[in-house]
Design an enzyme around this catalytic site. Structure first.
Site, PDB file in Angstrom:
ATOM      1  N   ALA A  33       0.641  -1.073   0.051  1.00 56.33           N
ATOM      2  CA  ALA A  33      -0.007  -0.125  -0.330  1.00 56.33           C
ATOM      3  C   ALA A  33       0.907   1.252  -0.065  1.00 56.33           C
ATOM      4  O   ALA A  33       2.045   1.194   0.134  1.00 56.33           O
ATOM      5  CB  ALA A  33      -0.895  -0.015   1.157  1.00 56.33           C
ATOM      6  N   GLU A  47       4.690  -4.966   7.234  1.00 55.76           N
ATOM      7  CA  GLU A  47       3.893  -3.984   7.969  1.00 55.76           C
ATOM      8  C   GLU A  47       4.595  -3.873   9.419  1.00 55.76           C
ATOM      9  O   GLU A  47       4.467  -2.704   9.897  1.00 55.76           O
ATOM     10  CB  GLU A  47       2.509  -4.318   7.812  1.00 55.76           C
ATOM     11  CG  GLU A  47       1.757  -4.269   6.656  1.00 55.76           C
ATOM     12  CD  GLU A  47       1.894  -5.399   5.867  1.00 55.76           C
ATOM     13  OE1 GLU A  47       2.701  -6.439   6.061  1.00 55.76           O
ATOM     14  OE2 GLU A  47       1.193  -5.619   4.869  1.00 55.76           O
ATOM     15  N   GLU A  72      -0.633  -9.294  -0.253  1.00 55.98           N
ATOM     16  CA  GLU A  72      -2.357  -9.580  -0.211  1.00 55.98           C
ATOM     17  C   GLU A  72      -2.836  -9.605  -1.479  1.00 55.98           C
ATOM     18  O   GLU A  72      -3.938 -10.183  -1.539  1.00 55.98           O
ATOM     19  CB  GLU A  72      -2.475  -8.326   0.796  1.00 55.98           C
ATOM     20  CG  GLU A  72      -1.910  -8.577   2.112  1.00 55.98           C
ATOM     21  CD  GLU A  72      -2.268  -7.500   2.958  1.00 55.98           C
ATOM     22  OE1 GLU A  72      -1.995  -6.354   2.810  1.00 55.98           O
ATOM     23  OE2 GLU A  72      -2.732  -7.668   4.427  1.00 55.98           O
ATOM     24  N   GLY A 123       0.778  -4.948   1.213  1.00 58.66           N
ATOM     25  CA  GLY A 123      -0.384  -5.084   0.535  1.00 58.66           C
ATOM     26  C   GLY A 123      -0.303  -5.590  -1.102  1.00 58.66           C
ATOM     27  O   GLY A 123      -1.284  -6.332  -1.744  1.00 58.66           O
TER      28      GLY A 123
HETATM   29  C1  LIG Z   1      -1.269  -2.841   3.520  1.00 57.54           C
HETATM   30  C2  LIG Z   1      -0.263  -2.390   4.084  1.00 57.54           C
HETATM   31  C3  LIG Z   1      -0.575  -1.741   5.490  1.00 57.54           C
HETATM   32  C4  LIG Z   1       1.104  -2.190   3.495  1.00 57.54           C
HETATM   33  O1  LIG Z   1       1.133  -2.564   2.397  1.00 57.54           O
HETATM   34  S1  LIG Z   1       1.974  -1.111   4.088  1.00 57.54           S
HETATM   35  C5  LIG Z   1       3.480  -1.221   2.904  1.00 57.54           C
HETATM   36  C6  LIG Z   1       4.341  -2.428   2.863  1.00 57.54           C
HETATM   37  N1  LIG Z   1       5.618  -2.404   2.248  1.00 57.54           N
HETATM   38  C7  LIG Z   1       6.591  -2.201   2.500  1.00 57.54           C
HETATM   39  O2  LIG Z   1       6.570  -1.882   3.621  1.00 57.54           O
HETATM   40  C8  LIG Z   1       7.740  -2.062   1.250  1.00 57.54           C
HETATM   41  C9  LIG Z   1       8.301  -0.708   1.294  1.00 57.54           C
HETATM   42  N2  LIG Z   1       9.303  -0.535   0.182  1.00 57.54           N
HETATM   43  C10 LIG Z   1      10.560  -0.983   0.603  1.00 57.54           C
HETATM   44  O3  LIG Z   1      10.925  -1.388   1.579  1.00 57.54           O
HETATM   45  C11 LIG Z   1      11.725  -0.720  -0.732  1.00 57.54           C
HETATM   46  O4  LIG Z   1      11.146   0.204  -1.536  1.00 57.54           O
HETATM   47  C12 LIG Z   1      12.018  -1.933  -1.318  1.00 57.54           C
HETATM   48  C13 LIG Z   1      10.472  -2.623  -1.928  1.00 57.54           C
HETATM   49  C14 LIG Z   1      12.680  -3.000  -0.260  1.00 57.54           C
HETATM   50  C15 LIG Z   1      12.808  -1.578  -2.451  1.00 57.54           C
HETATM   51  O5  LIG Z   1      13.938  -0.768  -2.197  1.00 57.54           O
HETATM   52  P1  LIG Z   1      14.776  -0.059  -3.239  1.00 57.54           P
HETATM   53  O6  LIG Z   1      15.165  -0.970  -4.434  1.00 57.54           O
HETATM   54  O7  LIG Z   1      16.061   0.543  -2.461  1.00 57.54           O
HETATM   55  O8  LIG Z   1      13.863   1.184  -3.616  1.00 57.54           O
HETATM   56  P2  LIG Z   1      13.183   2.356  -2.915  1.00 57.54           P
HETATM   57  O9  LIG Z   1      14.163   3.540  -3.264  1.00 57.54           O
HETATM   58  O10 LIG Z   1      13.030   2.185  -1.578  1.00 57.54           O
HETATM   59  O11 LIG Z   1      11.883   2.776  -3.681  1.00 57.54           O
HETATM   60  C16 LIG Z   1      11.772   3.456  -4.988  1.00 57.54           C
HETATM   61  C17 LIG Z   1      10.812   4.593  -4.664  1.00 57.54           C
HETATM   62  O12 LIG Z   1       9.339   3.833  -4.611  1.00 57.54           O
HETATM   63  C18 LIG Z   1       8.914   4.284  -3.408  1.00 57.54           C
HETATM   64  N3  LIG Z   1       8.117   3.305  -2.536  1.00 57.54           N
HETATM   65  C19 LIG Z   1       8.614   1.898  -2.454  1.00 57.54           C
HETATM   66  N4  LIG Z   1       7.596   1.212  -1.628  1.00 57.54           N
HETATM   67  C20 LIG Z   1       6.731   2.245  -1.459  1.00 57.54           C
HETATM   68  C21 LIG Z   1       5.382   2.069  -0.711  1.00 57.54           C
HETATM   69  N5  LIG Z   1       5.001   0.851  -0.246  1.00 57.54           N
HETATM   70  N6  LIG Z   1       4.722   3.218  -0.824  1.00 57.54           N
HETATM   71  C22 LIG Z   1       5.011   4.447  -1.383  1.00 57.54           C
HETATM   72  N7  LIG Z   1       6.258   4.325  -1.971  1.00 57.54           N
HETATM   73  C23 LIG Z   1       7.102   3.253  -2.110  1.00 57.54           C
HETATM   74  C24 LIG Z   1      10.047   4.811  -2.505  1.00 57.54           C
HETATM   75  O13 LIG Z   1       9.727   5.674  -1.705  1.00 57.54           O
HETATM   76  C25 LIG Z   1      10.952   5.425  -3.559  1.00 57.54           C
HETATM   77  O14 LIG Z   1      10.463   6.703  -3.956  1.00 57.54           O
HETATM   78  P3  LIG Z   1      11.370   7.637  -4.023  1.00 57.54           P
HETATM   79  O15 LIG Z   1      12.189   7.511  -5.179  1.00 57.54           O
HETATM   80  O16 LIG Z   1      10.391   8.992  -4.270  1.00 57.54           O
HETATM   81  O17 LIG Z   1      12.107   8.126  -2.763  1.00 57.54           O
END
Ligand SMILES: C=C(C)C(=O)SCCNC(=O)CCNC(=O)[C@H](O)C(C)(C)COP(=O)(O)OP(=O)(O)OC[C@H]1O[C@@H](n2cnc3c(N)ncnc32)[C@H](O)[C@@H]1OP(=O)(O)O
Length: 298
Positions: A106, A172, A152, A149
Site C-alpha cells: 500500500a 508492515e 495481499e 499489500g
Molecule cells: C497494506 C499495508 C498496510 C501495506 O502494504 S504497508 C507497505 C508495506 N510495504 C513495505 O513496507 C515496502 C516498502 N518498500 C521498501 O521497503 C523498498 O522500497 C523496497 C521494496 C525494498 C525496494 O527498495 P529499493 O530498491 O531501495 O527502492 P526504494 O528507493 O526504496 O523505492 C523506490 C521508490 O518507490 C517508493 N516506494 C517503495 N515502496 C513504497 C510504498 N509501499 N509506498 C510508497 N512508496 C514506495 C520509494 O519511496 C521510492 O520513492 P522515491 O524515489 O521518491 O524515494
C-alpha cells in the site's frame, strides 16, 4: 483438494485438469503468439490493460513508486476488473507488475499522516476486497517485490505464478502497523500458522522457491518467461466453458468459508447443477464421440 495442496495449486489443478485430452483436441485453443491483441486506449493513470484473445491483462504501472498501491491505483484495478467481468469475450484475467515490483505494498506516503478517524471513517483498504467478488479466474503473475499489500493483492487472486526473482513478504511490522488487507488471514491458510506467523512478526521476506515450497505460489518460472507462462495457463482456462469455470472457482473458494462437511455438500450440489447445463452434455458427449467440445457458455 484445497485442504491438501493449497489454494493456488488447487485452483490451477481444478481449472486445468478438467480435460487435458479435450484441450489437445480443441481447435479453439490458441497459442499466445497467434492470439488477437488489443491494447488499452482508455484513460487509466496507474494501470495498463490489454486483451490477448480471451485473456485480459492488467499491468500495474507506477514504476517510480514500485507500483505502490495508492487509492487511485486500486480504484482503477476495480474498474478494469469489472469491465472484464462484464466482457463476454474474456474468460480469464492476469494481473501483473514490472520486473522489479509486482507491488511494494500500500502507498505509505498516502497513509502516513492518516488519523484513526480517517482510517476508520473512510474504511481504509475496504475497496481492495472488490477483487474477491470477480467471478472469472484471476492469475497473479508476480515478478520482483510483492510486499505488504502487494502480497495481499496476489493472495486475493486465484493462482499465483512467480518469476524466479519474486520476493514475498508482509513487512508492515517494520512500519508500526499490521497487514490490513487479508494478510493475517490468507497467509495462514496458504502456508500454515508457524510460517505465516514468523513472516508477519519478523517482516522477513520469502523468495520464490521458498514461496513455492510453502504452497503460496503454484509454480516458479524464469522471470523473463513469466507473462508467457501465465498466458498459457490463462488461455487454457479461458478456453473452457465459462459457466463451468466460474462454478469451479466459486466451489474451490468456498473452502475458505465452510467447514469440511458443508464444503463437500456444497461441492456435490454445484456438481449436480452442472448437469443442468448444455456444456456438461456437450463435454461428455464430445468425449464419447471422440471430438472437440463446442462450449455454449463461452
Ligand atoms: C497494506 C499495508 C498496510 C501495506 O502494504 S504497508 C507497505 C508495506 N510495504 C513495505 O513496507 C515496502 C516498502 N518498500 C521498501 O521497503 C523498498 O522500497 C523496497 C521494496 C525494498 C525496494 O527498495 P529499493 O530498491 O531501495 O527502492 P526504494 O528507493 O526504496 O523505492 C523506490 C521508490 O518507490 C517508493 N516506494 C517503495 N515502496 C513504497 C510504498 N509501499 N509506498 C510508497 N512508496 C514506495 C520509494 O519511496 C521510492 O520513492 P522515491 O524515489 O521518491 O524515494
Amino acid at each position: 483438494m484445497l485442504r491438501y495442496i493449497g489454494k493456488s495449486i488447487a485452483s490451477k489443478q481444478s481449472l486445468l485438469n478438467q480435460s487435458t485430452l479435450v484441450m489437445t483436441k480443441n481447435s479453439s485453443f490458441c497459442t499466445t503468439s497467434s492470439m488477437l491483441e488489443s491494447k488499452n486506449t482508455s484513460n487509466y493513470q496507474n494501470i495498463l490493460t490489454e486483451k490477448r484473445g480471451r485473456v485480459a491483462i492488467i499491468t500495474l504501472n507506477r514504476p517510480k513508486a514500485l507500483n505502490a498501491l495508492s487509492d487511485g491505483l486500486i480504484g482503477e484495478i476495480n474498474i478494469a476488473m469489472k469491465q472484464f467481468q462484464d466482457d463476454k469475450d474474456i474468460g480469464s484475467i492476469i494481473i501483473t507488475g514490472s520486473e522489479k515490483a509486482f507491488a511494494a505494498g500500500a502507498d505509505i506516503k498516502e497513509m502516513e499522516k492518516k488519523t484513526f478517524a480517517d482510517a476508520y471513517n473512510g474504511d481504509m483498504l475496504a475497496q481492495w476486497h472488490d477483487l474477491t467478488t470477480i467471478r472469472k479466474p484471476i492469475i497473479a503473475a508476480v515478478n520482483g517485490y510483492a510486499l505488504g499489500g502487494g502480497c495481499e493483492l496476489a493472495m486475493m487472486c486465484d493462482i499465483i505464478i512467480a518469476g524466479d526473482k519474486a520476493v514475498f513478504g508482509q513487512p508492515e511490522i517494520k512500519l508500526g502497523t499490521i497487514p490490513g488487507c487479508g494478510g493475517t488471514q490468507r497467509l495462514i491458510r496458504a502456508i500454515g500458522k508457524s510460517k505465516a506467523m514468523e513472516l508477519i512478526l519478523t517482516g522477513n521476506n520469502l523468495n520464490a522457491v521458498d514461496a513455492e515450497r510453502a504452497g503460496l505460489v503454484s509454480r516458479v518460472v524464469p522471470a523473463e518467461e513469466l507473462i508467457n507462462e501465465a498466458l498459457k495457463t490463462a488461455d487454457k482456462i479461458a478456453s473452457y466453458s465459462q459457466v463451468t469455470v466460474s462454478m469451479c472457482k466459486e466451489t474451490v473458494n468456498s473452502a475458505y468459508e465452510l467447514n469440511l462437511r458443508e464444503g463437500i455438500k456444497f461441492e456435490r450440489r454445484i456438481f449436480h447443477s452442472t448437469f443442468a447445463t448444455h456444456d456438461q452434455k456437450e463435454g461428455m458427449n464430445a468425449f464419447v464421440e471422440k471430438r472437440s467440445p463446442s462450449w455454449l457458455n463461452k
